[in-house]
Design a protein around this motif. Structure first.
Motif, PDB file in Angstrom:
ATOM      1  N   VAL A 518     -35.537   4.623 -21.830  1.00 38.19           N
ATOM      2  CA  VAL A 518     -36.145   3.984 -22.985  1.00 38.19           C
ATOM      3  C   VAL A 518     -35.879   2.487 -23.004  1.00 38.19           C
ATOM      4  CG1 VAL A 518     -36.183   3.926 -25.509  1.00 38.19           C
ATOM      5  CG2 VAL A 518     -36.058   6.116 -24.309  1.00 38.19           C
ATOM      6  N   GLY A 519     -34.719   2.060 -22.498  1.00 39.17           N
ATOM      7  CA  GLY A 519     -34.436   0.634 -22.410  1.00 39.17           C
ATOM      8  C   GLY A 519     -34.014   0.025 -23.734  1.00 39.17           C
ATOM      9  N   PRO A 520     -34.303  -1.267 -23.972  1.00 37.39           N
ATOM     10  CA  PRO A 520     -35.211  -2.080 -23.151  1.00 37.39           C
ATOM     11  C   PRO A 520     -34.545  -2.603 -21.873  1.00 37.39           C
ATOM     12  CG  PRO A 520     -34.390  -3.346 -25.022  1.00 37.39           C
ATOM     13  CD  PRO A 520     -33.835  -1.972 -25.179  1.00 37.39           C
ATOM     14  N   PRO A 521     -35.351  -2.913 -20.841  1.00 30.80           N
ATOM     15  CA  PRO A 521     -36.789  -2.620 -20.790  1.00 30.80           C
ATOM     16  C   PRO A 521     -37.020  -1.144 -20.496  1.00 30.80           C
ATOM     17  CG  PRO A 521     -36.090  -3.537 -18.702  1.00 30.80           C
ATOM     18  CD  PRO A 521     -34.870  -3.572 -19.588  1.00 30.80           C
ATOM     19  N   ILE A 522     -38.182  -0.650 -20.867  1.00 25.82           N
ATOM     20  CA  ILE A 522     -38.571   0.707 -20.497  1.00 25.82           C
ATOM     21  C   ILE A 522     -38.779   0.743 -18.989  1.00 25.82           C
ATOM     22  CG2 ILE A 522     -40.401   2.435 -20.650  1.00 25.82           C
ATOM     23  CD1 ILE A 522     -40.805   1.613 -23.543  1.00 25.82           C
ATOM     24  N   THR A 523     -38.118   1.684 -18.319  1.00 26.42           N
ATOM     25  CA  THR A 523     -38.202   1.781 -16.861  1.00 26.42           C
ATOM     26  C   THR A 523     -38.633   3.193 -16.482  1.00 26.42           C
ATOM     27  OG1 THR A 523     -36.438   0.151 -16.612  1.00 26.42           O
ATOM     28  CG2 THR A 523     -36.969   1.503 -14.691  1.00 26.42           C
ATOM     29  N   VAL A 555     -47.232  -4.338 -18.821  1.00 25.52           N
ATOM     30  CA  VAL A 555     -46.687  -3.891 -17.537  1.00 25.52           C
ATOM     31  C   VAL A 555     -45.948  -5.087 -16.945  1.00 25.52           C
ATOM     32  CG1 VAL A 555     -47.186  -2.920 -15.281  1.00 25.52           C
ATOM     33  CG2 VAL A 555     -48.588  -2.271 -17.243  1.00 25.52           C
ATOM     34  N   VAL A 556     -44.622  -5.058 -17.030  1.00 24.25           N
ATOM     35  CA  VAL A 556     -43.806  -6.199 -16.602  1.00 24.25           C
ATOM     36  C   VAL A 556     -43.789  -6.312 -15.088  1.00 24.25           C
ATOM     37  CG1 VAL A 556     -41.505  -7.225 -16.677  1.00 24.25           C
ATOM     38  CG2 VAL A 556     -42.406  -5.984 -18.675  1.00 24.25           C
ATOM     39  N   SER A 557     -43.620  -5.161 -14.401  1.00 22.96           N
ATOM     40  CA  SER A 557     -43.557  -5.169 -12.940  1.00 22.96           C
ATOM     41  C   SER A 557     -43.867  -3.784 -12.415  1.00 22.96           C
ATOM     42  CB  SER A 557     -42.170  -5.606 -12.447  1.00 22.96           C
ATOM     43  OG  SER A 557     -41.173  -4.672 -12.857  1.00 22.96           O
ATOM     44  N   VAL A 558     -44.331  -3.714 -11.181  1.00 19.26           N
ATOM     45  CA  VAL A 558     -44.540  -2.446 -10.473  1.00 19.26           C
ATOM     46  C   VAL A 558     -44.315  -2.716  -8.989  1.00 19.26           C
ATOM     47  CG1 VAL A 558     -47.048  -2.867 -10.433  1.00 19.26           C
ATOM     48  CG2 VAL A 558     -46.162  -0.581  -9.963  1.00 19.26           C
ATOM     49  N   THR A 559     -43.455  -1.928  -8.372  1.00 22.19           N
ATOM     50  CA  THR A 559     -43.137  -2.162  -6.963  1.00 22.19           C
ATOM     51  C   THR A 559     -44.337  -1.828  -6.089  1.00 22.19           C
ATOM     52  OG1 THR A 559     -42.137   0.035  -6.848  1.00 22.19           O
ATOM     53  CG2 THR A 559     -40.666  -1.823  -7.223  1.00 22.19           C
ATOM     54  N   THR A 669     -41.116   1.928  -8.848  1.00 20.01           N
ATOM     55  CA  THR A 669     -40.450   1.608 -10.115  1.00 20.01           C
ATOM     56  C   THR A 669     -41.316   0.637 -10.905  1.00 20.01           C
ATOM     57  OG1 THR A 669     -38.258   1.882  -9.122  1.00 20.01           O
ATOM     58  CG2 THR A 669     -38.378   0.669 -11.194  1.00 20.01           C
ATOM     59  N   ALA A 670     -41.480   0.901 -12.190  1.00 14.02           N
ATOM     60  CA  ALA A 670     -42.233  -0.003 -13.057  1.00 14.02           C
ATOM     61  C   ALA A 670     -41.439  -0.242 -14.326  1.00 14.02           C
ATOM     62  CB  ALA A 670     -43.602   0.579 -13.396  1.00 14.02           C
ATOM     63  N   GLU A 671     -41.556  -1.477 -14.834  1.00 15.68           N
ATOM     64  CA  GLU A 671     -40.953  -1.824 -16.117  1.00 15.68           C
ATOM     65  C   GLU A 671     -42.053  -2.139 -17.117  1.00 15.68           C
ATOM     66  OE1 GLU A 671     -38.117  -4.930 -15.817  1.00 15.68           O
ATOM     67  OE2 GLU A 671     -36.660  -3.726 -14.694  1.00 15.68           O
ATOM     68  N   PHE A 672     -41.853  -1.697 -18.360  1.00 13.03           N
ATOM     69  CA  PHE A 672     -42.807  -1.911 -19.447  1.00 13.03           C
ATOM     70  C   PHE A 672     -42.077  -2.552 -20.628  1.00 13.03           C
ATOM     71  CE2 PHE A 672     -44.224   1.696 -17.009  1.00 13.03           C
ATOM     72  CZ  PHE A 672     -45.609   1.593 -16.953  1.00 13.03           C
TER      73      PHE A 672
END
Length: 780
Positions: A518-523, A555-559, A669-672
């Motif tokens: 749940v984060g933050p950040p959500i992962t 969508v902060v990042s996605v590998t 892996t993605a961060e939201f």
């Protein structure tokens, strides 16, 4: 359910060879004057003045198409001018001859009077293709099969005959074809040859001529009549459907009709010799395509023995093999030559065979006895028929090399009838553990995931006290460990030939890599092949949504596990892999895309995409009634609409974040951030893999029991062995079984869980193959 397959041996004389044609400069192409390769009902003039059509019931007219108020196209010539067209008509590759003329929906008559039509492209029409020719057009009516004026259609790779969007019923199918009959008279002197890569799609077929399936697919949805449908039916002796490598796809429950055609001598396996029905078979399958009947053929054998088992040059073979081969065409017995020197085997004969084991057998198999370890053997089969002057047919010299082991079970001999795998390796039904041996439907042994050979043992373990949940074989109250057991009526000596260890090969399913924080950040982490096609593989973090609502996320990042890895927001009808859904996702290399599946189990579609966008980026998906709208934004305040579409969906859905690796060998892996959901939402965040098979690792063990009841348990050193996803050899020295009399082994058990101290656990899939006893060289 067992696959329903009916194999019937048939025979016939092959009288029509392969027909072929090459595109030459003087061929009359099916083009109109504009040269676009189409028969276009809106284009004039037509380029068919070179060869007149001949209509026996009316005036001679230019070749097709005729005037637009007629629905009939004639592909013909003047029978009184035999040299009017000496080269084939051709529909070239990449061209379509479109015969959808007039209000009669386009009926085509011909080719007639010795014309040859070679199709490399497509022929389309709405109603009927009538391929009929009277004996009046033949040079020698008494020898019609070989008459040069017999009309021929050749369909080559890439060619198609099918319908149009105006076709009645299924728009992909023409309404019908009449091959060798025109409903008024039996005019069967027409041959249609289909080659690999060709396709015909019809609703109905009337066959009264010759159809040779050298390849391709002849697909009829509604009905087929063989020689029937005219006041004077075509005699059976003039009808022939020969199958070599092609496929007939017929309506549902057509097995009785197929048997009738075989009994009438109409449907035949290509290449058979009269009186010698060896191996060639018509094969009828009613399971592979639901509600259809598939007819294929196993072709006739060559004169020589072929398809050796074990395969030529096979290595690491068992020392007690059963050699087999495909019987030669004419053989009624077989000379077998077997030895360790290839020259001796090659030069041996039935009257002189020094240093070679020789025998004559009446079946296509031979057991040479117990052989030596690590030795190469050579064998040859000569096919024999004393009544044939060409006998014997000398075979090739084949070889195989033995390994350094004895076989306990290689799972190759089990079938779906009298020797089912779960009858030998008993499971919950007998021992009340959580193990189910074999698939619930045939084939019961595993035939895709194998270590060696063609089969392995599939097992489903379930250590929660109930097995086969949700099926008619569900059983509660089972033990909290899972075990497959094989027993021998006669105790086995596992000390013979100097073997010193037990090995078995196993493979589980890797544990899930999916997670949600749940984060933050959500992962989120995920594997999975894709969110696409008819079923998805991804990790989903979700809440329940009632009726209308929306979800917004950054969508902060996605590998970059793949350019098509997908991270974004989703509204989904259910948690099934093939569920209807809408999703807006950001990818590492394909921008942002709006995709959906509008009903369960159908292919996914893309509404729209915007290239050049990567994370970080905002996405939003809104549902209003049954309208779904996708937006994207660089800053979360200025939004661009990607697309909108209507899709019926239940009121109660799942709404959340989705991630797929698009690479089953990599974890993505993605961060939201900034996740907001509007509407009536209930529950806390939950997450799970969708469509990705996985095991929660459990310990594995093996047990040996002797005839006196002594037993020893050996546990695999990896406590999560069931989650090992590659074929793994487990080698157990006999010293681990101290206390068991290995010269009198009565039973073997393979288990998952804790047999000594059972406790509730998980369920998963496991595969076992090649259980062996090994020489010291392998154990050391």
């Amino acid at each position: 359910m067992c696959s329903i397959k009916l194999c019937l041996s048939v025979s016939f004389v092959l009288v029509f060879g392969l027909a072929g044609s090459a595109i030459a400069q003087d061929i009359y192409y099916w083009t109109n004057a504009s040269g676009d390769g189409m028969w276009n009902r809106d284009t004039e003039p037509y380029n068919w003045g070179k060869t007149p059509a001949w209509n026996p019931d009316g005036p001679r007219t230019p070749c097709p198409p005729p005037s637009h108020d007629s629905g009939v196209v004639w592909i013909s010539r003047d029978p009184n001018v035999p040299t009017a067209l000496d080269t084939p008509l051709v529909i070239p590759a990449g061209y379509t001859a479109d015969c959808t003329y007039g209000e009669d929906y386009g009926t085509i008559y011909g080719p007639e009077w010795g014309l040859q039509l070679d199709i490399y492209g497509s022929l389309t029409y709405r109603w009927y293709l009538v391929l009929a020719q009277t004996p009046d057009g033949l040079i020698d009516p008494n020898n019609p099969d070989n008459d040069p004026n017999r009309s021929v259609i050749n369909m080559y790779s890439g060619s198609r005959i099918h319908g149009t969007e105006d076709s009645p019923g299924d728009p992909a199918r023409a309404e019908g074809i009449a091959l060798g009959t025109n409903w008024w008279e039996p005019w069967p002197y027409v041959t249609m040859n289909m080659y690999e890569g060709s396709e015909c799609l019809f609703n109905w077929a009337w066959i009264g001529g010759h159809l040779n399936m050298y390849g391709g697919t002849f697909d009829v949805l509604t009905g087929v009549n063989m020689g029937i449908g005219t006041p004077n039916n075509v005699p059976d002796e003039l009808i022939r459907v020969d199958i070599y490598e092609g496929k007939l796809i017929l309506p549902s429950d057509f097995t009785d009709e197929v048997e009738d055609w075989i009994n009438r001598g109409i449907l035949k396996a290509y290449g058979m010799t009269p009186g010698l029905p060896k191996n060639a078979q018509i094969v009828v399958d009613t399971v592979a395509i639901p509600d259809r009947t598939i007819v294929t053929a196993i072709p006739q054998s060559p004169p020589e023995a072929s398809e050796p088992n074990p395969a030529n040059d096979a290595t690491y073979m068992r020392i007690d093999p059963n050699l087999s081969w495909r019987t030669g065409r004419y053989a009624d017995k077989h000379d077998v030559y077997f030895g360790t020197n290839p020259n001796d085997v090659e030069n041996a004969s039935s009257v002189s065979h020094p240093n070679v084991m020789f025998t004559n057998v009446n079946v296509s198999s031979f057991e040479p006895g117990t052989l030596e370890f690590n030795t190469t053997y050579y064998w040859r089969i000569d096919e024999v028929n004393d009544l044939n002057p060409d006998s014997p047919w000398v075979g090739d010299v084949w070889s195989f090399t033995t390994g350094n082991f004895l076989v306990v079970d290689d799972f190759e001999d089990y079938d779906d009838f009298d020797n089912r795998i779960y009858s030998t390796w008993v499971d919950y039904f007998v021992n009340h553990t959580g193990m189910t041996v074999g698939h619930l439907e045939a084939p019961f042994a595993e035939q895709s995931i194998v270590h060696d050979g063609r089969q392995s043992m599939y097992m489903r373990y379930d250590n929660d006290g109930t097995v086969n949940e949700g099926t008619e074989l569900e059983q509660a109250g089972t033990l909290l460990y899972s075990e497959a057991q094989r027993s021998w009526e006669t105790p086995q000596d596992w000390t013979r030939r100097g073997v010193t260890s037990l090995t078995l090969w196993f493979r589980g399913i890797p544990a899930s890599v999916g997670s949600f924080t749940v984060g933050p950040p959500i992962t989120i982490t995920a594997g999975g092949a894709d969110i696409w096609g008819m079923a998805d593989e991804f990790h989903f973090a979700y809440k329940r949504l009632s009726s209308l609502g929306s979800i917004t996320a950054r969508v902060v990042s996605v590998t970059d596990t793949d350019p098509w890895a997908k991270a974004g927001v989703m509204i989904r009808e259910s948690l099934e892999p093939g569920a209807a859904h809408g999703a807006v996702v950001v990818t590492p290399g394909q921008g942002v895309t709006f995709q959906y599946r509008d009903e369960a189990g159908v292919d996914s579609q893309e509404v729209a995409a915007q290239a050049g966008i990567t994370a970080p980026h905002w996405v939003r998906l809104m549902r209003s009634g049954n309208t779904f709208t996708a937006d994207y934004s660089a800053n979360g305040s200025t939004w661009e609409t990607l697309g909108s579409m209507d899709m019926p969906m239940l009121a109660d859905t799942y709404i959340g974040l989705a991630l797929t690796s698009h690479n089953v060998n990599e974890t993505c892996t993605a961060e939201f951030s900034n996740v907001t959901i509007t509407g009536t939402v209930s529950g806390e965040w939950q997450s799970q893999d969708i469509g990705i098979e996985s095991n929660i690792g459990e310990p594995m063990y093996a047990v040996l029991e002797d005839s006196a009841g002594n037993s020893v348990i050996v546990t695999h050193p990896d406590p999560a062995a069931s989650a090992i996803g590659d074929w793994t050899e487990w080698n157990i020295p006999f010293t681990d079984f101290i206390g068991v009399n290995l010269s009198s082994v009565k039973a073997m058990y393979i288990g998952v869980g804790n047999r000594t101290t059972p406790q509730a656990g998980s369920a998963g899939d496991l595969y076992i193959d090649d259980i062996r006893l090994n020489l010291p060289s392998l154990a050391e």
